[in-house]
Design an enzyme around this catalytic site. Structure first.
Site, PDB file in Angstrom:
ATOM      1  N   LYS A   1       2.952   4.274 -10.502  1.00 38.40           N
ATOM      2  CA  LYS A   1       1.563   3.743 -10.567  1.00 38.40           C
ATOM      3  C   LYS A   1       1.351   2.819 -11.539  1.00 38.40           C
ATOM      4  O   LYS A   1       0.701   1.580 -11.313  1.00 38.40           O
ATOM      5  CB  LYS A   1       0.706   4.667 -10.113  1.00 38.40           C
ATOM      6  CG  LYS A   1       0.853   5.446  -8.524  1.00 38.40           C
ATOM      7  CD  LYS A   1       1.029   4.154  -7.601  1.00 38.40           C
ATOM      8  CE  LYS A   1       0.730   5.027  -6.127  1.00 38.40           C
ATOM      9  NZ  LYS A   1       0.684   4.113  -5.183  1.00 38.40           N
TER      10      LYS A   1
ATOM     11  N   TYR B   1       4.864  10.137 -10.207  1.00 35.07           N
ATOM     12  CA  TYR B   1       3.855   9.223  -9.486  1.00 35.07           C
ATOM     13  C   TYR B   1       2.973   8.360 -10.357  1.00 35.07           C
ATOM     14  O   TYR B   1       2.707   7.254 -10.090  1.00 35.07           O
ATOM     15  CB  TYR B   1       2.753  10.325  -8.862  1.00 35.07           C
ATOM     16  CG  TYR B   1       1.797   9.973  -7.728  1.00 35.07           C
ATOM     17  CD1 TYR B   1       2.297   9.048  -6.603  1.00 35.07           C
ATOM     18  CD2 TYR B   1       0.522   9.940  -8.374  1.00 35.07           C
ATOM     19  CE1 TYR B   1       1.133   8.674  -5.992  1.00 35.07           C
ATOM     20  CE2 TYR B   1      -0.671   9.283  -7.283  1.00 35.07           C
ATOM     21  CZ  TYR B   1      -0.167   8.615  -6.026  1.00 35.07           C
ATOM     22  OH  TYR B   1      -1.115   8.134  -5.471  1.00 35.07           O
TER      23      TYR B   1
ATOM     24  N   ASN C   1       0.756  -1.187   0.054  1.00 32.07           N
ATOM     25  CA  ASN C   1       0.042  -0.160   0.152  1.00 32.07           C
ATOM     26  C   ASN C   1       0.984   1.169  -0.073  1.00 32.07           C
ATOM     27  O   ASN C   1       0.494   2.340  -0.462  1.00 32.07           O
ATOM     28  CB  ASN C   1      -0.802   0.068   1.194  1.00 32.07           C
ATOM     29  CG  ASN C   1      -1.522   1.191   1.443  1.00 32.07           C
ATOM     30  OD1 ASN C   1      -2.109   1.634   0.793  1.00 32.07           O
ATOM     31  ND2 ASN C   1      -1.276   1.829   2.622  1.00 32.07           N
TER      32      ASN C   1
ATOM     33  N   SER D   1      -2.428   0.913  -6.600  1.00 33.32           N
ATOM     34  CA  SER D   1      -1.936   2.015  -7.682  1.00 33.32           C
ATOM     35  C   SER D   1      -2.752   3.097  -7.348  1.00 33.32           C
ATOM     36  O   SER D   1      -3.189   3.645  -6.057  1.00 33.32           O
ATOM     37  CB  SER D   1      -2.130   1.318  -8.922  1.00 33.32           C
ATOM     38  OG  SER D   1      -1.789   2.394  -9.957  1.00 33.32           O
ATOM     39  N   SER D   2      -3.293   3.756  -8.320  1.00 36.58           N
ATOM     40  CA  SER D   2      -3.875   5.240  -8.436  1.00 36.58           C
ATOM     41  C   SER D   2      -4.553   5.415  -9.549  1.00 36.58           C
ATOM     42  O   SER D   2      -4.093   5.025 -10.766  1.00 36.58           O
ATOM     43  CB  SER D   2      -2.793   6.188  -8.282  1.00 36.58           C
ATOM     44  OG  SER D   2      -3.463   7.568  -8.202  1.00 36.58           O
TER      45      SER D   2
END
Ligand SMILES: NC(=O)c1ccc[n+]([C@@H]2O[C@H](COP(=O)([O-])OP(=O)(O)OC[C@H]3O[C@@H](n4cnc5c(N)ncnc54)[C@H](OP(=O)(O)O)[C@@H]3O)[C@@H](O)[C@H]2O)c1
Length: 255
Positions: free
Chosen positions: A158, A154, A93, A139-140
């Site tokens: 991800k 970022y 996480n 991830s995002s």
């Protein structure tokens, strides 16, 4: 829906705050045993104390571990497995949450998000294979859409996590191990990233809030619920997916 997570042993990084904290609680509510870590010893101790009070019948153990110290992370995973005798689920996480486009941030993102995830999974794999367990990476939406974080590490790192998780799903399926990604949208936590942006950059926060088609940001519990499902036997034929939980924020179609 009964998830059958009782007696399962879950290892989760970054469990003292935010989405990680919600996931720890959600697994404990289901009767799982949870091992979690984060860097700040005082926060780990406070979490251990409050979780023991809130869930007297469940077992959770937090430890001060930095996922960028890969030897320490491996040792933590092995020690948890020795103590519990098994690992059923790992949830990677932690993120460096580095957005500006600098070499240092690319290095931090790779070292934390990618290598922290890789190291945790490598250490846990022998135990996961024994019980046909499963892996969840966080991830995002920034890995799916080119958004306000671009250009920079970022979203790119991800996206790398999604690919790596899909590789694991395909190569580990014959051994009965599943691997999936959960990609959160904007998740509002008062002392989290969006709470900070709300305080420091109110105009930007307002714009980002308005970009959510549901008119709100998500709650950490809404991410935890998706993770619980994927970790459970209810998702026994789900592997290699990128489960986006974003209230329809992403505009790109995931084919
Ligand atoms: N919040 C969002 O809107 C959102 C959206 C999309 C994706 N995500 C993803 O969801 C995940 C969790 O985000 P979050 O918003 O819940 O973050 P958060 O509120 O900042 O919490 C991060 C947790 O990870 C721990 N941590 C940070 N660096 C660590 C390290 N090197 N080693 C061990 N523990 C570490 C923190 O504790 P210490 O600082 O004490 O170590 C804390 O417990 C991340 O992967 C993030 O990219 C979040």
């Amino acid at each position: 829906m009964h998830l059958g997570l009782e007696k399962k042993v879950v290892l989760l990084t970054g469990g003292t705050k935010g989405i990680g904290r919600s996931m720890v609680k959600a697994f404990l509510q289901e009767g799982a045993t949870v091992y979690f870590c984060s860097r700040t010893k005082a926060d780990v101790e406070a979490a251990n104390e409050s979780l023991a009070k809130e869930f007297p019948d469940a077992k959770s153990t937090g430890a001060a571990v930095d996922v960028t110290n890969h030897a320490q992370l491996s040792e933590w995973v092995t020690n948890c497995a020795k103590e519990s005798g098994r690992i059923d689920v790992v949830v990677a996480n932690v993120s460096a949450l580095t957005i500006p486009d600098t070499l240092e941030n690319w290095q931090a993102a790779f070292n934390t998000d990618m290598l922290g995830t890789y190291t945790m999974i490598q250490a846990a794999l022998p135990y996961l294979e024994k019980v046909k367990g499963n892996i969840i990476t966080i991830s995002s939406v920034s890995g799916r859409d080119v958004d306000f974080t671009a250009p920079g590490p970022y979203g790119a790192i991800k996206a790398t996590l999604v690919h790596y998780t899909a590789q694991l799903a395909h190569t580990l399926a014959p051994k009965g191990v599943r691997a999936n990604t959960v990609s959160p949208g904007n998740i509002y936590i008062p002392d989290g990233v969006w709470g900070q942006i709300e305080a420091d950059q109110p105009e930007f926060f307002k714009k980002q809030l308005e970009s959510n088609p549901m008119g709100r940001m998500g709650k950490p519990e809404e991410i935890a619920d998706a993770v619980l499902y994927l970790a459970s036997e209810r998702a026994s034929f789900v592997s290699g997916t990128n489960f986006t939980v974003d209230g329809a924020l992403c505009t790109g179609v995931q084919l």
